[in-house]
Each structure stands twice: as structure tokens, then as C-alpha cells.
Write an enzyme that holds these catalytic residues in place. Structure first.
Site, PDB file in Angstrom:
ATOM      1  N   GLY A  13       0.809  -1.218   0.000  1.00  0.00           N
ATOM      2  CA  GLY A  13       0.000   0.000   0.000  1.00  0.00           C
ATOM      3  C   GLY A  13       0.844   1.271   0.000  1.00  0.00           C
ATOM      4  N   ASP A  34       0.286  -9.071   2.034  1.00  0.00           N
ATOM      5  CA  ASP A  34      -0.739  -8.127   1.569  1.00  0.00           C
ATOM      6  C   ASP A  34      -1.718  -8.920   0.710  1.00  0.00           C
ATOM      7  OD1 ASP A  34      -2.107  -5.933   0.084  1.00  0.00           O
ATOM      8  OD2 ASP A  34      -0.546  -4.676   0.963  1.00  0.00           O
ATOM      9  N   SER A  37      -5.964  -5.961  -1.747  1.00  0.00           N
ATOM     10  CA  SER A  37      -7.348  -5.467  -1.869  1.00  0.00           C
ATOM     11  C   SER A  37      -7.361  -3.982  -2.212  1.00  0.00           C
ATOM     12  CB  SER A  37      -8.126  -5.719  -0.577  1.00  0.00           C
ATOM     13  OG  SER A  37      -7.502  -5.065   0.506  1.00  0.00           O
ATOM     14  N   ASN A  38      -6.305  -3.258  -1.856  1.00  0.00           N
ATOM     15  CA  ASN A  38      -6.266  -1.830  -2.195  1.00  0.00           C
ATOM     16  C   ASN A  38      -4.883  -1.426  -2.723  1.00  0.00           C
ATOM     17  OD1 ASN A  38      -7.589   0.691  -2.373  1.00  0.00           O
ATOM     18  ND2 ASN A  38      -6.570   1.396  -0.512  1.00  0.00           N
ATOM     19  N   SER A 127      -4.147   6.229  14.170  1.00  0.00           N
ATOM     20  CA  SER A 127      -4.547   7.442  13.454  1.00  0.00           C
ATOM     21  C   SER A 127      -4.959   8.518  14.447  1.00  0.00           C
ATOM     22  CB  SER A 127      -5.735   7.078  12.562  1.00  0.00           C
ATOM     23  OG  SER A 127      -6.321   8.235  12.034  1.00  0.00           O
ATOM     24  N   TYR A 151     -14.460   3.607  11.174  1.00  0.00           N
ATOM     25  CA  TYR A 151     -13.028   3.463  10.895  1.00  0.00           C
ATOM     26  C   TYR A 151     -12.215   3.859  12.133  1.00  0.00           C
ATOM     27  CZ  TYR A 151      -8.340   4.789   9.474  1.00  0.00           C
ATOM     28  OH  TYR A 151      -6.975   4.926   9.434  1.00  0.00           O
ATOM     29  N   LYS A 155      -9.776   1.578  14.904  1.00  0.00           N
ATOM     30  CA  LYS A 155      -8.394   1.868  15.334  1.00  0.00           C
ATOM     31  C   LYS A 155      -8.329   1.958  16.863  1.00  0.00           C
ATOM     32  CE  LYS A 155      -6.223   2.202  11.370  1.00  0.00           C
ATOM     33  NZ  LYS A 155      -5.181   1.253  10.988  1.00  0.00           N
ATOM     34  N   ASN A 187      -1.859  13.740   8.852  1.00  0.00           N
ATOM     35  CA  ASN A 187      -2.279  13.623   7.439  1.00  0.00           C
ATOM     36  C   ASN A 187      -1.083  13.355   6.531  1.00  0.00           C
ATOM     37  OD1 ASN A 187      -4.464  15.081   8.864  1.00  0.00           O
ATOM     38  ND2 ASN A 187      -5.421  15.074   6.861  1.00  0.00           N
ATOM     39  N   ARG A 239      -5.203  21.223   8.888  1.00  0.00           N
ATOM     40  CA  ARG A 239      -4.719  19.888   9.247  1.00  0.00           C
ATOM     41  C   ARG A 239      -3.204  19.901   9.316  1.00  0.00           C
ATOM     42  NH1 ARG A 239      -9.270  19.734   9.747  1.00  0.00           N
ATOM     43  NH2 ARG A 239     -10.847  18.215   9.103  1.00  0.00           N
ATOM     44  N   ARG A 304     -18.039  19.306   4.903  1.00  0.00           N
ATOM     45  CA  ARG A 304     -18.220  17.855   4.835  1.00  0.00           C
ATOM     46  C   ARG A 304     -18.591  17.376   6.248  1.00  0.00           C
ATOM     47  NH1 ARG A 304     -13.104  14.367   2.763  1.00  0.00           N
ATOM     48  NH2 ARG A 304     -12.250  15.144   4.722  1.00  0.00           N
TER      49      ARG A 304
HETATM   50  P1  NAD Z   1      -3.424   1.515   1.743  1.00  0.00           P
HETATM   51  O1  NAD Z   1      -4.815   1.085   1.490  1.00  0.00           O
HETATM   52  O2  NAD Z   1      -2.655   2.109   0.615  1.00  0.00           O
HETATM   53  O3  NAD Z   1      -2.575   0.293   2.329  1.00  0.00           O
HETATM   54  C1  NAD Z   1      -3.159  -0.725   3.105  1.00  0.00           C
HETATM   55  C2  NAD Z   1      -2.691  -2.047   2.520  1.00  0.00           C
HETATM   56  O4  NAD Z   1      -3.245  -3.114   3.312  1.00  0.00           O
HETATM   57  C3  NAD Z   1      -3.164  -2.267   1.084  1.00  0.00           C
HETATM   58  O5  NAD Z   1      -2.052  -2.678   0.298  1.00  0.00           O
HETATM   59  C4  NAD Z   1      -4.203  -3.376   1.188  1.00  0.00           C
HETATM   60  O6  NAD Z   1      -4.225  -4.193   0.035  1.00  0.00           O
HETATM   61  C5  NAD Z   1      -3.728  -4.120   2.420  1.00  0.00           C
HETATM   62  N1  NAD Z   1      -4.785  -4.833   3.156  1.00  0.00           N
HETATM   63  C6  NAD Z   1      -5.975  -4.354   3.579  1.00  0.00           C
HETATM   64  N2  NAD Z   1      -6.640  -5.302   4.264  1.00  0.00           N
HETATM   65  C7  NAD Z   1      -5.833  -6.402   4.280  1.00  0.00           C
HETATM   66  C8  NAD Z   1      -5.967  -7.705   4.826  1.00  0.00           C
HETATM   67  N3  NAD Z   1      -7.067  -8.062   5.487  1.00  0.00           N
HETATM   68  N4  NAD Z   1      -4.959  -8.579   4.664  1.00  0.00           N
HETATM   69  C9  NAD Z   1      -3.828  -8.228   3.981  1.00  0.00           C
HETATM   70  N5  NAD Z   1      -3.663  -7.003   3.444  1.00  0.00           N
HETATM   71  C10 NAD Z   1      -4.656  -6.116   3.589  1.00  0.00           C
HETATM   72  O7  NAD Z   1      -3.445   2.518   2.991  1.00  0.00           O
HETATM   73  P2  NAD Z   1      -2.297   3.428   3.588  1.00  0.00           P
HETATM   74  O8  NAD Z   1      -2.671   4.840   3.350  1.00  0.00           O
HETATM   75  O9  NAD Z   1      -0.983   2.938   3.158  1.00  0.00           O
HETATM   76  O10 NAD Z   1      -2.511   3.154   5.130  1.00  0.00           O
HETATM   77  C11 NAD Z   1      -1.774   2.180   5.818  1.00  0.00           C
HETATM   78  C12 NAD Z   1      -2.256   2.115   7.261  1.00  0.00           C
HETATM   79  O11 NAD Z   1      -2.119   3.403   7.867  1.00  0.00           O
HETATM   80  C13 NAD Z   1      -3.724   1.740   7.400  1.00  0.00           C
HETATM   81  O12 NAD Z   1      -3.867   0.894   8.513  1.00  0.00           O
HETATM   82  C14 NAD Z   1      -4.405   3.067   7.658  1.00  0.00           C
HETATM   83  O13 NAD Z   1      -5.580   2.921   8.417  1.00  0.00           O
HETATM   84  C15 NAD Z   1      -3.342   3.793   8.446  1.00  0.00           C
HETATM   85  N6  NAD Z   1      -3.461   5.259   8.344  1.00  0.00           N
HETATM   86  C16 NAD Z   1      -3.454   5.847   7.110  1.00  0.00           C
HETATM   87  C17 NAD Z   1      -3.597   7.220   7.006  1.00  0.00           C
HETATM   88  C18 NAD Z   1      -3.628   7.908   5.672  1.00  0.00           C
HETATM   89  O14 NAD Z   1      -4.038   9.059   5.612  1.00  0.00           O
HETATM   90  N7  NAD Z   1      -3.195   7.271   4.587  1.00  0.00           N
HETATM   91  C19 NAD Z   1      -3.725   7.985   8.173  1.00  0.00           C
HETATM   92  C20 NAD Z   1      -3.725   7.347   9.413  1.00  0.00           C
HETATM   93  C21 NAD Z   1      -3.587   5.976   9.486  1.00  0.00           C
HETATM   94  C1  WQD Z   2      -8.152  17.403   4.682  1.00  0.00           C
HETATM   95  C2  WQD Z   2      -8.836  18.765   4.598  1.00  0.00           C
HETATM   96  C3  WQD Z   2     -11.216  18.623   4.284  1.00  0.00           C
HETATM   97  C4  WQD Z   2     -11.069  16.803   0.318  1.00  0.00           C
HETATM   98  C5  WQD Z   2      -8.708  11.768   6.722  1.00  0.00           C
HETATM   99  C6  WQD Z   2      -9.256  10.742   7.655  1.00  0.00           C
HETATM  100  C7  WQD Z   2      -8.259  10.416   8.726  1.00  0.00           C
HETATM  101  C8  WQD Z   2      -6.890  10.050   8.150  1.00  0.00           C
HETATM  102  C9  WQD Z   2      -6.433  11.015   7.116  1.00  0.00           C
HETATM  103  C10 WQD Z   2      -6.702   7.666   8.101  1.00  0.00           C
HETATM  104  C11 WQD Z   2     -10.151  18.830   5.370  1.00  0.00           C
HETATM  105  C12 WQD Z   2     -10.567  19.253   3.087  1.00  0.00           C
HETATM  106  C13 WQD Z   2     -10.743  17.361   1.534  1.00  0.00           C
HETATM  107  C14 WQD Z   2     -11.701  17.602  -0.655  1.00  0.00           C
HETATM  108  C15 WQD Z   2     -11.553  19.484   0.850  1.00  0.00           C
HETATM  109  N1  WQD Z   2      -6.911   8.781   7.507  1.00  0.00           N
HETATM  110  N2  WQD Z   2     -10.963  18.673   1.794  1.00  0.00           N
HETATM  111  N3  WQD Z   2     -11.915  18.925  -0.344  1.00  0.00           N
HETATM  112  O1  WQD Z   2     -10.339  14.438   6.743  1.00  0.00           O
HETATM  113  O2  WQD Z   2      -8.233  15.379   7.788  1.00  0.00           O
HETATM  114  O3  WQD Z   2      -8.430  12.963   7.441  1.00  0.00           O
HETATM  115  O4  WQD Z   2      -7.477  11.257   6.165  1.00  0.00           O
HETATM  116  O5  WQD Z   2      -6.527   7.443   9.265  1.00  0.00           O
HETATM  117  O6  WQD Z   2      -8.811   9.369   9.429  1.00  0.00           O
HETATM  118  O7  WQD Z   2     -10.438  11.265   8.248  1.00  0.00           O
HETATM  119  O8  WQD Z   2      -8.127  14.391   5.484  1.00  0.00           O
HETATM  120  O9  WQD Z   2      -7.432  14.836   3.163  1.00  0.00           O
HETATM  121  O10 WQD Z   2      -9.824  14.118   3.604  1.00  0.00           O
HETATM  122  O11 WQD Z   2      -9.084  16.393   4.314  1.00  0.00           O
HETATM  123  O12 WQD Z   2     -11.779  20.663   1.074  1.00  0.00           O
HETATM  124  O13 WQD Z   2     -12.052  17.160  -1.765  1.00  0.00           O
HETATM  125  O14 WQD Z   2      -9.185  19.018   3.225  1.00  0.00           O
HETATM  126  O15 WQD Z   2     -12.445  19.232   4.586  1.00  0.00           O
HETATM  127  O16 WQD Z   2     -10.256  20.122   5.913  1.00  0.00           O
HETATM  128  P1  WQD Z   2      -8.891  14.366   6.911  1.00  0.00           P
HETATM  129  P2  WQD Z   2      -8.618  14.863   4.057  1.00  0.00           P
END
Ligand code: NAD
Ligand code: WQD
Length: 349
Positions: A13, A34, A37-38, A127, A151, A155, A187, A239, A304
Site C-alpha cells: 500500500g 498483503d 485489496s487496495n 490514526s 473506521y 483503530k 495527514n 490539518r 463535509r
Molecule cells: P493503503 O490502502 O494504501 O494500504 C493498506 C494495505 O493493506 C493495502 O495494500 C491493502 O491491500 C492491504 N490490506 C488491507 N486489508 C488487508 C488484509 N485483510 N490482509 C492483507 N492485506 C490487507 O493505505 P495506507 O494509506 O498505506 O494506510 C496504511 C495504514 O495506515 C492503514 O492501517 C491506515 O488505516 C493507516 N493510516 C493511514 C492514514 C492515511 O491518511 N493514509 C492515516 C492514518 C492511518
Molecule cells: C483534509 C482537509 C477537508 C477533500 C482523513 C481521515 C483520517 C486520516 C487522514 C486515516 C479537510 C478538506 C478534503 C476535498 C476538501 N486517515 N478537503 N476537499 O479528513 O483530515 O483525514 O485522512 O486514518 O482518518 O479522516 O483528510 O485529506 O480528507 O481532508 O476541502 O475534496 O481538506 O475538509 O479540511 P482528513 P482529508
């Protein structure tokens, strides 16, 4: 030098592929599980291309206990970095069971397999979403938790499970106690400077940065700025954006910290990973236009549902205890995100 094997769940991912790159560059051996799935396996080929080192990849679901048991018996794993999970807030409201099954049950199966293999060092992707609403906008780790969507609750539940697991070992003073770092991301944006790996969302992105990039490259017509009437300096949401490479460097530091004195007797401890400063949506757009020379077509739209006006990290604990700090600024985040977008307009094809 002893080469340590790290199992990276979700390693194909967005964040996981950057973590694999950083681990290989720090001379760890990387084993990925992995279910794709995404993500696409191509991301791991790109990691190999950047580092010139191999990744051992198992396509499997973390809920498949037998598959995990086989991996632990075949590979001498010392630490697990656990990224695998579903992450879309809106989708989690529509499919809560899917989120609890994947994230919470998946983690239960993983830690059972780890316990059975006596691998008890874990770095977990949590998160900032786990925090409850607060009058303070700069979050410290001891803020009350109170996620507002499935979600975020998945966590927070996982964090509770991991704290309980660690506490049980501490009470019974076992020889090899659980050592767990809960990393609460703010973020993450940006991409590796090579432009070979980056964020490749399925369909229309939910998050701001990939949306902005896709508007700039002409894949999407217009960005909706969700609200300009928040009590912030320009009315738009604020953010704490952090470069994905800085974020994964925090994970490498966390592995090192798990070997240190603080974790000697076992512990489960949370760390905020953020830059410690906030940027508004309009500031992101202005920075993007200045750094890339591209116009971002946008309109002001209603707020939103579920969005906060402002939140950013207090990263002091990670700075002090993990010996970590961010090195990249918003210009770097934007220019690396754009470099990835330009070089891979269709993502990993
Ligand atoms: P991503 O979707 O790109 O990566 C997640 C990976 O996990 C993917 O490759 C997917 O195929 C794999 N996966 C999902 N379910 C699985 C399962 N059951 N078994 C095996 N593989 C599985 O997401 P990311 O942005 O890289 O996020 C990684 C982690 O960080 C996640 O746990 C997410 O919740 C957390 N996180 C992400 C963000 C963000 O903004 N990207 C913020 C906070 C926390
Ligand atoms: C950032 C800012 C929106 C899209 C999310 C998850 C959080 C974490 C990170 C996993 C906000 C604004 C956004 C758009 C906009 N993920 N925005 N137009 O909401 O802070 O966090 O991703 O753990 O759990 O909730 O991130 O990038 O969606 O938004 O104006 O089309 O941009 O309102 O102020 P967020 P985001």
C-alpha cells in the site's frame, strides 16, 4: 552485522511501500504480507527498483491464520509493522462490519499468530482519528479518545486490545513481553522523491492532496473546498500534513526504541506522528500552484459532515523518545506528490 527480518503487513500500500523502501535502505530484510485489496504488486517491484534489494512477498489475507503461521515458521521475523487495513471513513459508515472484520479481527489473528511464534514486537498504524473532539486543537497523546466513525473506532478498539495484551504480560512478568508502539498519524501526503512509488487511490480520491493532484493533471474537473466559514485564519479546514517519507522514518525509529530501556519490561505506548503545525486547504492550493506552476480549479462547497475545523499534532513525545523529527516541508510534500502524479498519471498500471 545481524540482518533483522521485518514483516510488513499491507506493505504493497501507500505508506507500507514507503516503509519497505526505508527498511531496506536501513539494511533490514523485508517480508510483506498483503491481500492486494487496495494495492498492486507493482509497488513492490518499484521498491526493489529504488533500493536494488529484494522484497519477499506473500499474497495473503491477515485474517488467514494458517497463512500467517506458515510465514512465521518460514521467516525468522523479529518485528512486525502492521499497516494492513481499510481506511476510508465514508466507506466505514456504509460497511461497518467489513471494517471491524478487516481491521479489528485481522489484527486479532495477526497478534495470535505473533504470540504463537513468540514474535512480540509490533509497530502499529493508528490514526489521529482516535482522538475525541476537543477544545484544544493541538493534540497530545494523553487526550481522551473518542472516535466518531467506524473506521476511527476500529483503530481505537485495536489500540485497546494491544494495551490489554501488553498489560497482561507486565502483570505476569513474562520473559519476552510485548513491546508495542502505537503510531498515530496525522495527514500523510507526498511520495518518494524518485516518483516511482506514491499514493494510488481507487476511483475518486477522498483525501485532499490526491484530489488536488488529479485536478491539476486534468483527470478531475474541479476541487470542492469543503467549507470556508470555519473559525480558522482563512475559514477553511486546518490539518497537520506530514511527508510520507518522514512518517515512515518515524517507524524505523520506533523499531529502534522498542529495543531500548523504556520498553525493556514490555510496554504499549502511543506516539503522535505529525509536523506539529497546521495548514489550511487554501494554503495547500496556493502552495501547489506556486510549486508546480499548475492552476487548481476549485469552488467553495458546503462543509463535509464529520470534519473538524482544525487539528494538529503535538509531536514532542516522538521527538524526545523516538529521537525523530520531520525533515521535509510543505513545498517538498507538494512537489513530490506532483512528481509522482506526473510520472504515473494512471497510478500503477
Ligand atoms: P493503503 O490502502 O494504501 O494500504 C493498506 C494495505 O493493506 C493495502 O495494500 C491493502 O491491500 C492491504 N490490506 C488491507 N486489508 C488487508 C488484509 N485483510 N490482509 C492483507 N492485506 C490487507 O493505505 P495506507 O494509506 O498505506 O494506510 C496504511 C495504514 O495506515 C492503514 O492501517 C491506515 O488505516 C493507516 N493510516 C493511514 C492514514 C492515511 O491518511 N493514509 C492515516 C492514518 C492511518
Ligand atoms: C483534509 C482537509 C477537508 C477533500 C482523513 C481521515 C483520517 C486520516 C487522514 C486515516 C479537510 C478538506 C478534503 C476535498 C476538501 N486517515 N478537503 N476537499 O479528513 O483530515 O483525514 O485522512 O486514518 O482518518 O479522516 O483528510 O485529506 O480528507 O481532508 O476541502 O475534496 O481538506 O475538509 O479540511 P482528513 P482529508
Amino acid at each position: 552485522m545481524i540482518v533483522r527480518n521485518v514483516l510488513v503487513t499491507g506493505g504493497a500500500g501507500y505508506i507500507g511501500s514507503h516503509a519497505c523502501t526505508e527498511l531496506l535502505q536501513a539494511n533490514y530484510r523485508v517480508v510483506v504480507v498483503d491481500n492486494l485489496s487496495n494495492s498492486k504488486a507493482e509497488s513492490l517491484s518499484r521498491v526493489e527498483q529504488i533500493t536494488g534489494k529484494p522484497v519477499q512477498f506473500y499474497q495473503a489475507d491477515i485474517r488467514d491464520k494458517q497463512a500467517l503461521t506458515d510465514i512465521f515458521s518460514r521467516e525468522a521475523i523479529s518485528t512486525v509493522m502492521h499497516f494492513a487495513g481499510l481506511k476510508a471513513v465514508g466507506e466505514s459508515c456504509e460497511q461497518p462490519l467489513n471494517y471491524y472484520h478487516n481491521n479489528v479481527y485481522g489484527t486479532l489473528v495477526l497478534v495470535e499468530a505473533m504470540r504463537d511464534a513468540d514474535v512480540k514486537q509490533l509497530v502499529f498504524s493508528s490514526s489521529a482519528t482516535v482522538y475525541g473532539e476537543s477544545v484544544h486543537v493541538q493534540y497530545t497523546e494523553d487526550f481522551p479518545l473518542g472516535p466518531i466513525n467506524p473506521y476511527g473506532r476500529s483503530k481505537a478498539m485495536i489500540e485497546d486490545i494491544l494495551r490489554d495484551l501488553s498489560a497482561a504480560d507486565t502483570i505476569s512478568k513474562v520473559q519476552n513481553p510485548w513491546k508495542i508502539a502505537l503510531l498515530r498519524y496525522f495527514n500523510p501526503i507526498g511520495a518518494h522523491e524518485s516518483g516511482l512509488i506514491g499514493e494510488d487511490p481507487n476511483g475518486i480520491p477522498n483525501n485532499l492532496m490526491p484530489y488536488v493532484s488529479q485536478v491539476a493533471i486534468g483527470k478531475l474537473a474541479q476541487l470542492s473546498v469543503f467549507g470556508d466559514d470555519y473559525p480558522t485564519r482563512d475559514g477553511t479546514g486546518i490539518r497537520d500534513y506530514i511527508h510520507v517519507v518522514d512518517l515512515v522514518k518515524g517507524h524505523i525509529k520506533a523499531i529502534a526504541a522498542l529495543q531500548g530501556e523504556r520498553f525493556n519490561a514490555g510496554a504499549c505506548r502511543a506516539y503522535n506522528l505529525g509536523a506539529g503545525r497546521g495548514c489550511s486547504v487554501l494554503e495547500i492550493i496556493e502552495t501547489f500552484e506556486r510549486v508546480t506552476g499548475k492552476k487548481v480549479n476549485y469552488k467553495i462547497a458546503p462543509r463535509r459532515v464529520g470534519d473538524l475545523a482544525e487539528c494538529f499534532a503535538n509531536p514532542e513525545r516522538a521527538i524526545m523518545e523516538l529521537d525523530w523529527k520531520v525533515e521535509k516541508n510543505l513545498d517538498d510534500m507538494v512537489s513530490d506528490a506532483w512528481n509522482w502524479q506526473k510520472k504515473n498519471p494512471e497510478g500503477y498500471v
